[in-house]
Design a protein around this motif. Structure first.
Motif, PDB file in Angstrom:
ATOM      1  N   LEU A  39       6.311  -4.295  -0.813  1.00 39.62           N
ATOM      2  CA  LEU A  39       5.666  -3.965  -2.088  1.00 39.62           C
ATOM      3  C   LEU A  39       5.855  -5.120  -3.068  1.00 39.62           C
ATOM      4  O   LEU A  39       6.790  -5.146  -3.867  1.00 39.62           O
ATOM      5  CB  LEU A  39       6.231  -2.670  -2.652  1.00 39.62           C
ATOM      6  N   VAL A  40       4.930  -6.048  -2.998  1.00 37.54           N
ATOM      7  CA  VAL A  40       4.935  -7.215  -3.878  1.00 37.54           C
ATOM      8  C   VAL A  40       3.636  -7.194  -4.671  1.00 37.54           C
ATOM      9  O   VAL A  40       2.541  -7.069  -4.089  1.00 37.54           O
ATOM     10  CB  VAL A  40       5.049  -8.523  -3.078  1.00 37.54           C
ATOM     11  N   ARG A  41       3.750  -7.328  -5.970  1.00 36.53           N
ATOM     12  CA  ARG A  41       2.556  -7.264  -6.829  1.00 36.53           C
ATOM     13  C   ARG A  41       1.534  -8.315  -6.390  1.00 36.53           C
ATOM     14  O   ARG A  41       1.843  -9.489  -6.250  1.00 36.53           O
ATOM     15  CB  ARG A  41       2.963  -7.494  -8.282  1.00 36.53           C
ATOM     16  N   GLY A  42       0.300  -7.838  -6.132  1.00 34.85           N
ATOM     17  CA  GLY A  42      -0.776  -8.728  -5.706  1.00 34.85           C
ATOM     18  C   GLY A  42      -0.983  -8.774  -4.212  1.00 34.85           C
ATOM     19  O   GLY A  42      -2.001  -9.304  -3.743  1.00 34.85           O
ATOM     20  N   ASP A  43      -0.036  -8.213  -3.441  1.00 34.09           N
ATOM     21  CA  ASP A  43      -0.170  -8.223  -1.985  1.00 34.09           C
ATOM     22  C   ASP A  43      -0.970  -7.018  -1.497  1.00 34.09           C
ATOM     23  O   ASP A  43      -1.028  -5.976  -2.157  1.00 34.09           O
ATOM     24  CB  ASP A  43       1.198  -8.229  -1.308  1.00 34.09           C
ATOM     25  N   GLN A  44      -1.567  -7.181  -0.321  1.00 31.63           N
ATOM     26  CA  GLN A  44      -2.341  -6.106   0.310  1.00 31.63           C
ATOM     27  C   GLN A  44      -1.406  -5.212   1.121  1.00 31.63           C
ATOM     28  O   GLN A  44      -0.531  -5.688   1.850  1.00 31.63           O
ATOM     29  CB  GLN A  44      -3.390  -6.700   1.242  1.00 31.63           C
ATOM     30  N   VAL A  45      -1.557  -3.898   0.969  1.00 29.27           N
ATOM     31  CA  VAL A  45      -0.828  -2.942   1.802  1.00 29.27           C
ATOM     32  C   VAL A  45      -1.853  -2.041   2.490  1.00 29.27           C
ATOM     33  O   VAL A  45      -2.966  -1.841   1.988  1.00 29.27           O
ATOM     34  CB  VAL A  45       0.175  -2.099   0.984  1.00 29.27           C
TER      35      VAL A  45
ATOM     36  N   GLY B  99      -0.719   1.023   4.110  1.00 29.17           N
ATOM     37  CA  GLY B  99      -0.141   2.346   4.325  1.00 29.17           C
ATOM     38  C   GLY B  99       0.851   2.301   5.475  1.00 29.17           C
ATOM     39  O   GLY B  99       0.649   1.588   6.461  1.00 29.17           O
ATOM     40  N   GLY B 100       1.934   3.026   5.320  1.00 22.95           N
ATOM     41  CA  GLY B 100       2.960   3.040   6.359  1.00 22.95           C
ATOM     42  C   GLY B 100       4.131   2.122   6.065  1.00 22.95           C
ATOM     43  O   GLY B 100       5.127   2.144   6.793  1.00 22.95           O
ATOM     44  N   GLU B 101       4.041   1.311   5.000  1.00 25.22           N
ATOM     45  CA  GLU B 101       5.141   0.403   4.661  1.00 25.22           C
ATOM     46  C   GLU B 101       6.308   1.166   4.030  1.00 25.22           C
ATOM     47  O   GLU B 101       6.106   2.139   3.298  1.00 25.22           O
ATOM     48  CB  GLU B 101       4.674  -0.674   3.665  1.00 25.22           C
ATOM     49  N   THR B 102       7.527   0.711   4.323  1.00 18.96           N
ATOM     50  CA  THR B 102       8.692   1.280   3.637  1.00 18.96           C
ATOM     51  C   THR B 102       8.523   1.049   2.146  1.00 18.96           C
ATOM     52  O   THR B 102       8.359  -0.087   1.695  1.00 18.96           O
ATOM     53  CB  THR B 102       9.996   0.627   4.126  1.00 18.96           C
ATOM     54  N   ALA B 103       8.554   2.124   1.383  1.00 16.63           N
ATOM     55  CA  ALA B 103       8.272   2.023  -0.050  1.00 16.63           C
ATOM     56  C   ALA B 103       9.528   2.066  -0.898  1.00 16.63           C
ATOM     57  O   ALA B 103       9.693   1.264  -1.818  1.00 16.63           O
ATOM     58  CB  ALA B 103       7.322   3.137  -0.489  1.00 16.63           C
ATOM     59  N   VAL B 104      10.415   3.021  -0.617  1.00 20.35           N
ATOM     60  CA  VAL B 104      11.585   3.226  -1.466  1.00 20.35           C
ATOM     61  C   VAL B 104      12.830   3.343  -0.600  1.00 20.35           C
ATOM     62  O   VAL B 104      12.838   4.084   0.400  1.00 20.35           O
ATOM     63  CB  VAL B 104      11.430   4.495  -2.339  1.00 20.35           C
ATOM     64  N   LEU B 105      13.861   2.625  -0.983  1.00 21.45           N
ATOM     65  CA  LEU B 105      15.178   2.756  -0.369  1.00 21.45           C
ATOM     66  C   LEU B 105      16.129   3.239  -1.447  1.00 21.45           C
ATOM     67  O   LEU B 105      16.133   2.715  -2.565  1.00 21.45           O
ATOM     68  CB  LEU B 105      15.668   1.428   0.208  1.00 21.45           C
ATOM     69  N   ALA B 106      16.928   4.252  -1.120  1.00 20.14           N
ATOM     70  CA  ALA B 106      17.861   4.824  -2.089  1.00 20.14           C
ATOM     71  C   ALA B 106      19.292   4.577  -1.633  1.00 20.14           C
ATOM     72  O   ALA B 106      19.579   4.512  -0.433  1.00 20.14           O
ATOM     73  CB  ALA B 106      17.621   6.323  -2.244  1.00 20.14           C
TER      74      ALA B 106
ATOM     75  N   VAL C 281       7.733   6.295   2.456  1.00 21.11           N
ATOM     76  CA  VAL C 281       6.796   5.231   2.804  1.00 21.11           C
ATOM     77  C   VAL C 281       5.579   5.300   1.891  1.00 21.11           C
ATOM     78  O   VAL C 281       5.275   6.344   1.305  1.00 21.11           O
ATOM     79  CB  VAL C 281       6.344   5.335   4.281  1.00 21.11           C
ATOM     80  N   ASN C 282       4.884   4.188   1.807  1.00 22.13           N
ATOM     81  CA  ASN C 282       3.634   4.137   1.059  1.00 22.13           C
ATOM     82  C   ASN C 282       2.505   4.651   1.940  1.00 22.13           C
ATOM     83  O   ASN C 282       2.423   4.316   3.128  1.00 22.13           O
ATOM     84  CB  ASN C 282       3.349   2.690   0.649  1.00 22.13           C
ATOM     85  N   THR C 283       1.641   5.472   1.375  1.00 24.47           N
ATOM     86  CA  THR C 283       0.490   5.989   2.137  1.00 24.47           C
ATOM     87  C   THR C 283      -0.843   5.545   1.530  1.00 24.47           C
ATOM     88  O   THR C 283      -1.906   6.015   1.974  1.00 24.47           O
ATOM     89  CB  THR C 283       0.538   7.526   2.182  1.00 24.47           C
ATOM     90  N   LEU C 284      -0.790   4.661   0.529  1.00 22.68           N
ATOM     91  CA  LEU C 284      -2.014   4.220  -0.136  1.00 22.68           C
ATOM     92  C   LEU C 284      -2.404   2.821   0.341  1.00 22.68           C
ATOM     93  O   LEU C 284      -1.590   1.903   0.315  1.00 22.68           O
ATOM     94  CB  LEU C 284      -1.813   4.184  -1.654  1.00 22.68           C
ATOM     95  N   PRO C 285      -3.652   2.616   0.753  1.00 23.77           N
ATOM     96  CA  PRO C 285      -4.114   1.271   1.097  1.00 23.77           C
ATOM     97  C   PRO C 285      -4.683   0.567  -0.136  1.00 23.77           C
ATOM     98  O   PRO C 285      -5.200   1.209  -1.052  1.00 23.77           O
ATOM     99  CB  PRO C 285      -5.216   1.540   2.117  1.00 23.77           C
ATOM    100  N   GLY C 286      -4.554  -0.772  -0.163  1.00 22.11           N
ATOM    101  CA  GLY C 286      -5.113  -1.532  -1.267  1.00 22.11           C
ATOM    102  C   GLY C 286      -4.181  -2.620  -1.750  1.00 22.11           C
ATOM    103  O   GLY C 286      -3.245  -3.027  -1.045  1.00 22.11           O
ATOM    104  N   ILE C 287      -4.433  -3.084  -2.957  1.00 19.93           N
ATOM    105  CA  ILE C 287      -3.642  -4.152  -3.565  1.00 19.93           C
ATOM    106  C   ILE C 287      -2.566  -3.535  -4.449  1.00 19.93           C
ATOM    107  O   ILE C 287      -2.842  -2.640  -5.247  1.00 19.93           O
ATOM    108  CB  ILE C 287      -4.526  -5.086  -4.418  1.00 19.93           C
TER     109      ILE C 287
END
Length: 362
Positions: free
Chosen positions: A190-196, A198-205, A74-80
């Protein structure tokens, strides 16, 4: 009066001569013309030269590739979101995405990174960091303890990758993926320019093997026999496959499973070159009539004898027995002929006129 009578008789005689002459001319026209037309309609013999040809029949269908994926981080960073990596094959050290300009790097590991890593930290997450640093060319012991040498290695890595040389790896900078290299895709958030936040699913393998199948309408599937050869194209790669078991799905389509000729995966050892998506389509050629190369003749030149044997008529009137190896689109590859031989395609026999040595001649 007598003179006048003689004149009348002469005129009558001339008229009769003219009529007889005209009648003879018409009679000549109607008796000669059919002969001329018959000559023009006389059957003509059409010949063909035996040539080396490749005969077969292929159909172009799209192969559907499905791959199972599951979340591994998951993503743990807040921001754009400022950068989004391409889906597909990634390895340790690759940048997966960036938030607020801060890149997130892929690291091999089973333990999720859950804290800032700094001096005096101990644990499996520290060991994962140390293994990554060594893989990237920075010297440090691999003992699970964040000591002085690890701090030096972290600062060198940070400088090499354009980060601030703090010697501290802040939470969110690294994302652990159980096995690398791996085929991955990023989470939908995870879309370029969108606000996140933290906690979003980041990587699926990808966690299973790719499945290759043809999804055909029933009339299309009727043309494809079990065991038919298939060539699947993926970029510059060409993968051979075989049509296996099939079933009708809930949408009325016929799903035909594909496997490599040896029974393995169609993509073999190149499955990591597939795009990182759950479902994709690839162009394929299905050989419904396998290609056969050899001496070729028009199908119309092949005749069947009373005993079921097949033959062709040669230019000298003799016959040559042949065995048809494959045929498609009006051409046949045969055994029993030599390239360059002249064979009869249309003969007097085909026009309804008995030919020398033809079947049924008395």
């Amino acid at each position: 009066m007598e003179t006048q009578g003689r004149w009348v008789r002469r005129v009558t005689f001339l008229a009769i001569v003219v009529l007889v002459g005209a009648g003879g001319f018409w009679a000549g026209r109607v008796t000669v013309a059919p002969s001329t037309l018959a000559d023009e309609a006389a059957p003509q013999m059409v010949m063909a030269e035996v040539r080396e040809v490749s005969v077969g029949r292929t159909l172009t269908y799209m192969v559907t590739v499905t791959q199972p994926f599951e979340s591994v981080g998951v993503n743990t960073l807040p921001g754009i979101v400022t950068e989004v990596g391409a889906a597909g094959l990634v390895d340790t050290g690759d940048v997966l995405f960036a938030v607020g300009g801060r890149p997130v790097f892929a690291v091999t590991g089973q333990t999720p990174f859950h804290r800032d890593l700094a001096a005096r930290n101990i644990g499996p997450d520290v060991e994962q960091l140390q293994k990554a640093l060594v893989a990237w060319g920075f010297e440090t012991p691999i003992n699970g303890t964040f000591g002085t040498q690890t701090t030096v290695a972290v600062r060198a890595w940070q400088q090499a990758t354009g980060q601030s040389r703090t010697g501290i790896v802040t939470l969110g900078t690294l994302l652990a993926i159980p096995e690398l290299p791996a085929v991955i895709r990023l989470g939908d958030a995870l879309v370029r320019g969108d606000q996140v936040h933290g906690g979003e699913t980041a990587v699926l393998a990808r966690v299973g093997e790719p499945r290759f199948a043809l999804f055909l309408q029933q009339d299309q599937a009727a043309l494809v026999p079990f065991g038919a050869q298939v060539e699947v194209r993926s970029g510059d790669l060409l993968w051979p496959a075989i049509v296996g078991d099939s079933h009708v799905n809930d949408f009325g389509q016929v799903e035909m499973e594909l496997a490599a000729p040896d029974g393995g995966l169609v993509c073999g050892d190149a499955c990591d070159t597939l795009a990182g998506s759950e479902r994709q389509t690839l162009m394929s050629q299905v050989f419904v009539v396998p290609a056969v190369t050899g001496p070729g003749v028009p199908v119309a030149a092949i005749r069947t004898g009373g005993d079921g044997s097949q033959f062709v008529e040669l230019s000298d009137g003799s016959r040559a027995s042949v065995t048809v190896l494959s045929s498609a689109d009006g051409l046949a590859v045969v055994d029993g002929l030599t390239v360059g031989t002249q064979v009869v395609v249309i003969s007097a026999l085909d026009q309804g006129t008995p030919a020398s040595g033809s079947e049924g001649e008395e």
